[in-house]
Design an enzyme around this catalytic site. Structure first.
Site, short mmCIF file in Angstrom:
data_model
loop_
_atom_site.label_atom_id
_atom_site.label_comp_id
_atom_site.label_asym_id
_atom_site.label_seq_id
_atom_site.Cartn_x
_atom_site.Cartn_y
_atom_site.Cartn_z
N GLY D 149 -20.87 -102.56 -21.77
CA GLY D 149 -20.80 -101.17 -22.13
C GLY D 149 -21.45 -100.30 -21.06
CB CYS D 150 -20.95 -96.77 -20.14
SG CYS D 150 -20.77 -96.09 -21.80
CE1 TYR D 151 -25.38 -93.29 -23.25
CE2 TYR D 151 -23.83 -94.10 -24.87
CZ TYR D 151 -24.47 -93.04 -24.26
OH TYR D 151 -24.19 -91.75 -24.63
#
Lengths: 346, 346, 346, 346
Positions: D149-151
């Site tokens: 995921g990006c986070y």
């Protein structure tokens, strides 16, 4: 590799040329000049370039830099060019300039619209208006190319086929255009501050913008007679992007699809001009970040009027992208070299 | 206190009317109707109104709500109005409607531009086009007021003095306009999503936008003859605000200052029209959040063409503010009651 | 009517105070001072105020202006205050000041964080920290009120009930906050230009922002012992609005709903504090344009940690709105007079 | 040339992968699948790609498409993956997946945070968490890579060196992060509309965001013990970009410059990690449009706390760029192939 020097590398146009050329397979950036950042790395000023292009900015000293490149791109504040260009010419350098100084055939027109004496009128003879789609041959061997303004690029290409084919009344041409804020350059002027620009839309320099004269010069050349236009620029709350909405009265009956055919024929050798299918309109985000110009054509049958919509990236085809396109032509390279990257969309 | 009901209170126009009226000294919001949020508080949908206006949304049941108010504001999706308005008329209610249904004198014009049958043509006779600056007297006693579209408000007021004084050629009127995204309403359409709209500028519905017919109707009335215009709307990446840039050929020689005088005379009784001094141009942020229209005038002497720039808040003078202005007139209140708040600027 | 003078009226805080007070039923703006615009109308600088508030800006000459008002609001660049305030005090004027100069109990704390000598330490004794929710009584009779910073207002009110009720570990309080760009004032600094700010998000002055000391002072007062916090401000690409996300370790087990009750009790007399229902989180657009602070509370049971989210308009409750609230208190008016307008939402 | 198929090519992550790969010198896009646009050209959906990449979208029919490529990138709505991936595995295809399904070592963790049964738990054994800086070796030969995921990408890389070197207290790690709106994907949800997002900043899914579990898994692996963190995502009004602000208590005394050295050593083989000089902080616009992660480190000596700031493009290093990086590793290509383009800055 061809060595190119960029004078005025840390302005918004300059840095966009740096960004494009650092990735160019045939052109090497051999020096970057920025009076405000001498000794600093380009990537300290524009940290997106960290580890990508870390060259140090040099001082503007023609004697020191002139040996480093055969072609110089100048993107300087108005007024500085005339100190720099003649010296480069004397040293037999070729130049792609971004001021208004080399965009005019007639010095009087320049002096009237810029309200100043032209500093080097004798150089106009060896300069070419750098719009490849209209002046490709002349650019090839030009010593000085005056890179066109962003509004003129967008507007002239939008209407040229209609003028060349004598399809419109020359007396009621209206060009209404909007630009993103980067068109004002790297400016700390309050009127370009975030809080003043965001959530705002306005016209400026109505009926007096200098680019009017550039547009009129080129359209008149195409028409073989004097053409005058209304040109109104607007500022839109976005970074990049420019749209011209051009109105003209048709002098004959033509459908949108006929005009689209005619435009496609006119630009058949121009890889950056995309003529859209009937019913499709250009949007600035479709060209932002690229060197493309998208052109859509609508015919209002009620009024027998054509409305042309043309979109560019003011920093791309309207400035830095076009400069690279011009450099490619000057160097005998395929015109699209290093320029086929599409915009990001998001 | 006059009781007003708002039907369609949770759309962007509806909620702006709520925001204005909750602070109005003479008008009381007696019911708010929203089919999507029956039983929910208005302030649950628009939390800026928490503790300020917490009324619950009611169902659209005319029998239930009609007793609650003497005047109803309807801000409904196209098509729903015709289910609602005739019933309200039958109950002797007065109505300020926001659809296109009551903006036309001639049902054929409506049907042609909206490409649909008009659902209640018999009501056109008792309806008035709700532009106070042109139809103040008729609005006073109207049973139904068709609140004008945002583009027509901005454009008609921008050009009316020129038409009324027969100063321009009726054949080459060009209206180029840009609107903020709230003009599309509270829409979950992908094309109005943040990522699609921000950093984008585009024209849409070129030569086919319905508001063209509204503009033409009113200008023709003023001129006493048929007027046709080119009208091109654009979408700008901002929430609120609208600017019209209007081009027309002068049929006599007039300076900007003469025209400014003439506009000031024309609008001398209209407190929301601000005619700007020569050299000053309107900006959308100067009117956003208010009911003002700012008008600037430029004369291009080279071409003997006038360029009028008019700016409104599409949700203010272009919709909700104008609705409140109309309500004030209908109720015999001072026209500016509850409307003199300036925009926020920031 | 109470006469109030505004010194520094054309900055972003000053003009917001003008906007609020021009509509205030009990306070009259009797003079506006702006060194940069002497002799110009306020509405020439902020054209949203055309026809609404057209007062001319005066020069900063205490002798000339001091008779015109009993209370002065000063919103001046850092450093100028100390030339102005003592003179006003000598003339027995009351003052609401927006610099950091009167926000501190201890001159050493000011001098350490502002890295400068305090110009008028003797005035600290007659000054009060202008956060009404904590210091209402003292404000009533204060001669000088130091209006709190925007970040401290948002953060202190977000966490005060937890500190006062000794519910959290004082050693791990983290305040992470984001502000709109107007917080930097009317600035022509390049870093606040549209092209640099839009589409950008960044932290700044990490671990060194002056507002840290304001927050620590007030929390320490509430706790009765020294409290130190991590405070990190961020710049978000919007005009108005501020959100604090505050993390603290609970020293006992409390559910969100228990804490919400406790907050509501704590702020039961504070009309601008809105404690949100469980599961609802604040958003800056819900408070932008208003004087409200919205507070939402989440308990992370896994970690027995509370996360408080508090949102204000940095120009509203964070500056100008709070100044008007303070003025109301100083003048014995109902605290909400002229301040109950909700934000625009759109 | 390696043939890669992209399933879910018209979402925001999918199209960014298309944009990157169409310019990749060693990888060929051999098929693009999009259920919503079967038979339409990619460039009709994303007109920035006109003339650049005009491939037609295919239907999701594994039998038809599986022969066309050896590696498939899947960027599908949650829930669809489990219909697709097992079939591709059965056909011996390698997969880079963008759902949460293959990011977990333990199926229970997935099922708890996603609140659903895992559809293909048996495939977890042949899947690898695709963060190259931590799992480069395993990615080389993986059959399935779960792209992070990006986070998590932004946060894990920001804190990994501190955890690995056991420099911080594991009990008070706070990760406060903000993302641009494109992180929500190509969504027509009202809450992502322009008018709702612009000029707004808010936290969401506080203490409950699924990415928390991804971050905790990887940090626990590095630490050799269970690590729990507070993670709070925020939505910022911009298209692209993500910034994590990470707080942790140092367990020893370290200066910022010492930590910077340590970070540089830790990431010495990772060409996309740029550790900034002391005093320099990352900004999202410096990485937007690129695959870089910029990391800045501040030590607050008062509190012996480290604050790490890490910035990525949520669509770049946070999704599509990382997918290409992973593809390069899987294919034995230099990791940076096709990925060294800097962001646009403007």
């Amino acid at each position: 590799m061809i060595n190119v020097g960029i004078i005025g590398a840390t302005g918004y146009v300059g840095i966009e040329i740096v960004r494009l050329l650092q990735n160019h397979p045939e052109i090497n950036i051999s020096t970057v000049v920025s009076q405000n950042f001498v000794g600093k790395k380009i990537s300290d000023v524009y940290p997106n370039l960290r580890n990508v292009f870390d060259m140090e900015c040099e001082e503007l000293d023609i004697d020191k830099i002139s040996d480093k490149a055969d072609i110089f791109v100048t993107a300087l504040p108005h007024g500085v060019s005339k100190e720099v260009i003649p010296k480069l010419v004397k040293k037999n350098k070729r130049i792609v300039d971004h001021s208004g100084d080399f965009r005019y055939k007639r010095v009087e027109v320049y002096e009237q619209w810029y309200n100043t004496k032209h500093g080097m009128p004798e150089l106009l003879e060896i300069s070419v208006y750098g719009l490849p789609e209209l002046h490709r041959e002349a650019i090839k061997s030009a010593q000085i190319v005056g890179n066109p303004g962003c509004y003129p690029t967008c507007s002239i290409l939008g209407i040229a086929p209609l003028i060349s084919n004598k399809l419109i009344d020359k007396n009621n041409i209206i060009i209404d255009a909007a630009s993103g804020v980067s068109g004002a350059g790297r400016s700390s002027d309050l009127s370009y501050s975030f809080c003043e620009c965001t959530e705002n839309y306005k016209a400026y320099k109505v009926a007096t913008h200098r680019h009017t004269s550039e547009i009129e010069q080129e359209l008149s050349l195409l028409a073989g007679e004097d053409i005058f236009v209304s040109f109104t620029p607007h500022l839109a709350p976005m970074k990049r992007g420019m749209l011209s909405t051009i109105y003209a009265n048709l002098t004959c009956e033509k459908s949108a699809s006929e005009l689209i055919e005619l435009y496609r024929e006119y630009y058949k050798n121009d890889c950056f001009v995309r003529i859209l299918d009937e019913g499709i309109l250009p949007e600035t985000k479709h060209v932002a970040g690229s060197n493309y110009i998208d052109i859509g054509i609508v015919v209002d049958k009620r009024l027998n009027r054509v409305i042309v919509l043309s979109a560019i990236d003011n920093l791309g085809k309207g400035a830095a992208g076009q400069a690279v396109q011009v450099l490619n032509i000057m160097c005998g390279l395929p015109e699209h070299t290093g320029l086929l990257t599409p915009g990001l969309y998001l």
